[in-house]
Design a protein around this motif. Sequence first.
Motif, PDB file in Angstrom:
ATOM      1  N   THR A 183       0.828  -1.212   0.000  1.00  0.00           N
ATOM      2  CA  THR A 183       0.000   0.000   0.000  1.00  0.00           C
ATOM      3  C   THR A 183       0.856   1.253   0.000  1.00  0.00           C
ATOM      4  O   THR A 183       0.604   2.216  -0.734  1.00  0.00           O
ATOM      5  N   GLU A 184       1.877   1.249   0.827  1.00  0.00           N
ATOM      6  CA  GLU A 184       2.760   2.416   0.920  1.00  0.00           C
ATOM      7  C   GLU A 184       3.410   2.719  -0.421  1.00  0.00           C
ATOM      8  O   GLU A 184       3.538   3.886  -0.813  1.00  0.00           O
ATOM      9  N   GLN A 238       0.640   3.837  -3.251  1.00  0.00           N
ATOM     10  CA  GLN A 238       0.010   5.136  -3.031  1.00  0.00           C
ATOM     11  C   GLN A 238       0.936   6.295  -3.361  1.00  0.00           C
ATOM     12  O   GLN A 238       0.506   7.444  -3.335  1.00  0.00           O
ATOM     13  N   THR A 239       2.179   6.012  -3.674  1.00  0.00           N
ATOM     14  CA  THR A 239       3.056   7.076  -4.165  1.00  0.00           C
ATOM     15  C   THR A 239       2.703   7.461  -5.597  1.00  0.00           C
ATOM     16  O   THR A 239       3.107   8.532  -6.073  1.00  0.00           O
ATOM     17  N   ASP A 262      -0.741   6.326  -6.835  1.00  0.00           N
ATOM     18  CA  ASP A 262      -2.207   6.344  -6.879  1.00  0.00           C
ATOM     19  C   ASP A 262      -2.743   6.218  -5.455  1.00  0.00           C
ATOM     20  O   ASP A 262      -2.751   5.134  -4.882  1.00  0.00           O
ATOM     21  N   GLU A 263      -3.171   7.336  -4.897  1.00  0.00           N
ATOM     22  CA  GLU A 263      -3.620   7.345  -3.505  1.00  0.00           C
ATOM     23  C   GLU A 263      -4.920   6.574  -3.288  1.00  0.00           C
ATOM     24  O   GLU A 263      -5.291   6.293  -2.146  1.00  0.00           O
ATOM     25  N   ASN A 264      -5.601   6.225  -4.350  1.00  0.00           N
ATOM     26  CA  ASN A 264      -6.890   5.538  -4.219  1.00  0.00           C
ATOM     27  C   ASN A 264      -6.757   4.022  -4.121  1.00  0.00           C
ATOM     28  O   ASN A 264      -7.746   3.325  -3.857  1.00  0.00           O
ATOM     29  N   VAL A 306      -5.524   0.618  -2.386  1.00  0.00           N
ATOM     30  CA  VAL A 306      -5.136   0.096  -1.071  1.00  0.00           C
ATOM     31  C   VAL A 306      -5.047  -1.430  -1.167  1.00  0.00           C
ATOM     32  O   VAL A 306      -5.916  -2.078  -1.752  1.00  0.00           O
ATOM     33  N   TYR A 321       2.043  -1.756 -12.190  1.00  0.00           N
ATOM     34  CA  TYR A 321       0.903  -0.838 -12.110  1.00  0.00           C
ATOM     35  C   TYR A 321       0.657  -0.190 -13.466  1.00  0.00           C
ATOM     36  O   TYR A 321      -0.491  -0.055 -13.910  1.00  0.00           O
TER      37      TYR A 321
END
Length: 506
Positions: A196-197, A200-201, A203-205, A207, A420
Amino acid sequence: MATEENGSPSRISRILNGIERIGNRLPDPFMLFVYLALIVIVLSSIIALFNISFYQPGVEEKVFIQSLLSKDGIQFMITSMIDNFVGFKPLGIVLTMMLGVGLADKVGLLETAIKCTIVKAPPSLITYAVVLTGILGNLASDAAFVIIPPLSAMVFYNIGRHPLAGLAAGFAGVGSGYTANFMVSGADALLSGISTEVVQTIDENVVVTPVDNWYFMIASVVVLSVIGALVTEKIVEPRLGKYTGDVKKEFTKVQPREWKGFINAVIAGLIYIAFLISIIFLPNSPLTNEDGGMVPSPFLTGIVPILFFLFIIVGVTYGITVKKITDTRSIGKYMGEAMRDMAGFIVLIFSASQFISYFEWSNIGSWIAVSGANFLQSVGLTGITVIIGFVLLTAILNLFIFSGSAQWALEAPIFIKMFYFLDYHPAFVQVAYRIADSSTNVITPMNPYIIIILSFMKDYDKKAGIGTLIALMLPYSIFFLGSWIILLLLFIFLEIPFGPGIGVYL
């Protein structure tokens, strides 16, 4: 030893025998780690001369190979020697567990428990039960490496089968099946947090949760239990042949007092477990996290002390019932006997801890991992092929970096981001990583628990060496990894979710 119809060794046996012969030419394990440490010292000095550097994911500055023969290196080796030894994580885990397990063993509880339960199970199911127990044992974290393999060897020995086959089956379940379980474990929370960490760098959405690999891991337990049992019965045990050692660990008939002691120990253990459960469900429980959950939690973090007290309680209860413990001094005496059995392990840990510490400080391990990851990235593979390549690369890198969380922290910033942009879900990439990381746990010399497994082996075969162990465990690594890749492909092509709502793509 397995043979073909004409009575000659099978091809698999010839290959494994060759591996065993080569491996057993290696020095005694203590000296082997001494020599490896010396090699790292020299190698780090040579590589450092070329001023080799690399960028480690998450670190903006260049990382250089550090020479252990430099001023800083020599100071590190001198000042860190004691900390390397006493701070070596498996040392504390093993010795703490063996204080409890050793007490239960010395008073006779473990032998009675095996005679009353597993030994009486249908012979056709024992191998499956041993592998399954090993796989599920990761709930006890690294403590499973200490508990399950030696008990599995005792089970096989006392039903007339080769004890090393039992030890191998138990070790395979614990090591190569480490990441699988029916329940969500601490490993799920740790790896998903890293994933997740990283994601999210960009894509903050997105998880990755601890349950995102759950369905796949449940299926993995079933598949690996079957594969592990078949490898044991079709490859490992036939190759070992009939056990002819002089170890005297035969179980005698359970006496009425022993049976009573076993029942009392079970009752005491259940009371202890009920007490733990009651504490867990208390408001603001000290064993749960701030949200009242169990993953992660102090309960999982402190599983070794919790198991230690469990073994102490059941061991003391049994000992008092059978009158082997007559006063408080008896407890210390039996614990002392258990620690004497660990003397060889402690000596081995001293040299192994220095080697691993030197390897990490020099940055050679990270350099190998990053270089391998960058090579795969530069090849430009696409589709499922790149996932299989990623799995194989990770399995190889695990031979150099045993810690699953450390290796994922190293690989995730590269591969989660790369995949990703190919629209792969980070939780799917995490699954691919986990199956590779677990499969080779039982054959990597960087696994500190290989030392204690080897000491267990020597109880039954004094001539056993590193080569014996690698030859014994290599079939498990190969078949576990192959079966896991097939299972991964089945999930992909049949579009089975890896966890709640988790597929291959975002």
